[in-house]
Design a protein around this motif. Sequence first.
Motif, PDB file in Angstrom:
ATOM      1  N   ASP A   1      51.371  50.261  55.193  1.00 45.43           N
ATOM      2  CA  ASP A   1      50.265  50.714  55.430  1.00 45.43           C
ATOM      3  C   ASP A   1      48.985  50.649  54.577  1.00 45.43           C
ATOM      4  N   ILE A   2      47.921  49.790  54.991  1.00 48.54           N
ATOM      5  CA  ILE A   2      47.061  49.210  54.193  1.00 48.54           C
ATOM      6  C   ILE A   2      45.764  49.714  54.839  1.00 48.54           C
ATOM      7  N   ASP A   3      44.727  50.695  54.254  1.00 50.06           N
ATOM      8  CA  ASP A   3      43.734  51.140  55.045  1.00 50.06           C
ATOM      9  C   ASP A   3      42.692  50.146  54.934  1.00 50.06           C
TER      10      ASP A   3
ATOM     11  N   ASP B   1      68.268  52.046  50.427  1.00 52.01           N
ATOM     12  CA  ASP B   1      68.954  51.351  51.530  1.00 52.01           C
ATOM     13  C   ASP B   1      67.935  51.080  52.537  1.00 52.01           C
ATOM     14  N   PRO B   2      67.495  49.799  52.839  1.00 55.90           N
ATOM     15  CA  PRO B   2      66.454  49.203  53.601  1.00 55.90           C
ATOM     16  C   PRO B   2      66.918  49.165  54.932  1.00 55.90           C
ATOM     17  N   CYS B   3      68.201  49.564  55.434  1.00 53.76           N
ATOM     18  CA  CYS B   3      68.670  49.498  56.836  1.00 53.76           C
ATOM     19  C   CYS B   3      68.713  50.950  57.244  1.00 53.76           C
TER      20      CYS B   3
ATOM     21  N   ILE C   1      61.676  51.973  53.738  1.00 48.01           N
ATOM     22  CA  ILE C   1      60.886  51.694  52.717  1.00 48.01           C
ATOM     23  C   ILE C   1      59.636  51.623  53.361  1.00 48.01           C
ATOM     24  N   THR C   2      58.783  52.380  52.682  1.00 49.43           N
ATOM     25  CA  THR C   2      57.051  52.772  53.029  1.00 49.43           C
ATOM     26  C   THR C   2      56.130  52.378  52.015  1.00 49.43           C
ATOM     27  N   LEU C   3      55.463  51.401  52.221  1.00 52.97           N
ATOM     28  CA  LEU C   3      54.347  50.940  51.041  1.00 52.97           C
ATOM     29  C   LEU C   3      53.044  51.324  51.754  1.00 52.97           C
ATOM     30  N   THR C   4      52.318  51.905  50.772  1.00 55.62           N
ATOM     31  CA  THR C   4      50.824  52.558  51.337  1.00 55.62           C
ATOM     32  C   THR C   4      49.892  51.971  50.364  1.00 55.62           C
ATOM     33  N   VAL C   5      48.819  51.509  50.713  1.00 56.85           N
ATOM     34  CA  VAL C   5      47.843  51.168  49.725  1.00 56.85           C
ATOM     35  C   VAL C   5      46.470  51.686  50.658  1.00 56.85           C
TER      36      VAL C   5
ATOM     37  N   SER D   1      51.430  53.625  46.749  1.00 57.33           N
ATOM     38  CA  SER D   1      52.778  54.176  46.849  1.00 57.33           C
ATOM     39  C   SER D   1      53.805  53.394  47.797  1.00 57.33           C
ATOM     40  N   CYS D   2      55.023  53.469  47.111  1.00 56.08           N
ATOM     41  CA  CYS D   2      56.230  52.846  47.624  1.00 56.08           C
ATOM     42  C   CYS D   2      57.322  53.867  47.584  1.00 56.08           C
TER      43      CYS D   2
END
Length: 249
Positions: free
Chosen positions: A134-136, A161-163, A169-173, A183-184
């Motif tokens: 999620d990148i705004d 555990d990516p499965c 796994i949640t990456l936000t910028v 944030s990851c």
Amino acid sequence: YPPEVGFGSFAIDNLTYGLLPIGFGALVRAVEAQFMALRRQLDLAHQQRLSELDMLRAHIAPHFLFNTLNNLYALAQRPHADLSNPIHDLAELMRYTAKNEQAFVPVHEERAQLERYIALQALRFATPVHVHIDIDTRAKASLIPAMVLLPLVENAFKHGDPCDPRSPITLTVHADGDRLLLSCTNSIGKHNMDDGTPTGNRNLARRMQLLFGPHATTQFGPRADGLFAAILHLPITTPDAALDLSGDR
């Protein structure tokens, strides 16, 4: 001098006027020498900082290469495996990690490499991996240090555990005023370090300290909800500021 002025007064007067410019010149020379010494110290510290940054970045490239080659080797063991796309992704990813000399890159450029990395990582697993990015809008136009998103996600793959669809796994910028929030989060897997902070994250924190000093903050650790979180607060970097921070000026 008037006739009533004695030799002693005459000598003291001329000595005073003679020593003043000499003393002032010596003072200027001493200040100049101190300034030059300080300048040399600052230049040396700057070069040491750049050298350490280069060393930290150089550590990343072979690290990605070895991990990805292991993934390709595992894929090659499968019947009728097609390695053309993975090898292309690996070549592009290694070109970015090993040959990219820019200290700062646009967010969208780093994300493109991140998508390649996720695709290569997915080859290791028999079930789908779950990664949300999620990148705004404002953050998309910003510059970030090269190789800052990739290590965050790589550590999430390695230690989580990516499965697990319940804890992807949640990456936000996100842009917040004049700062970027990166944030990851990931579930906590079985292979964690004793101190809870993977080596890659420690190296990443050191890079941010070298680039931004006290203007950047990093936090790594488990949250109350059972997820591991890596959080970076960085100044929003303009192209001019990037030149200054990278030492290209």
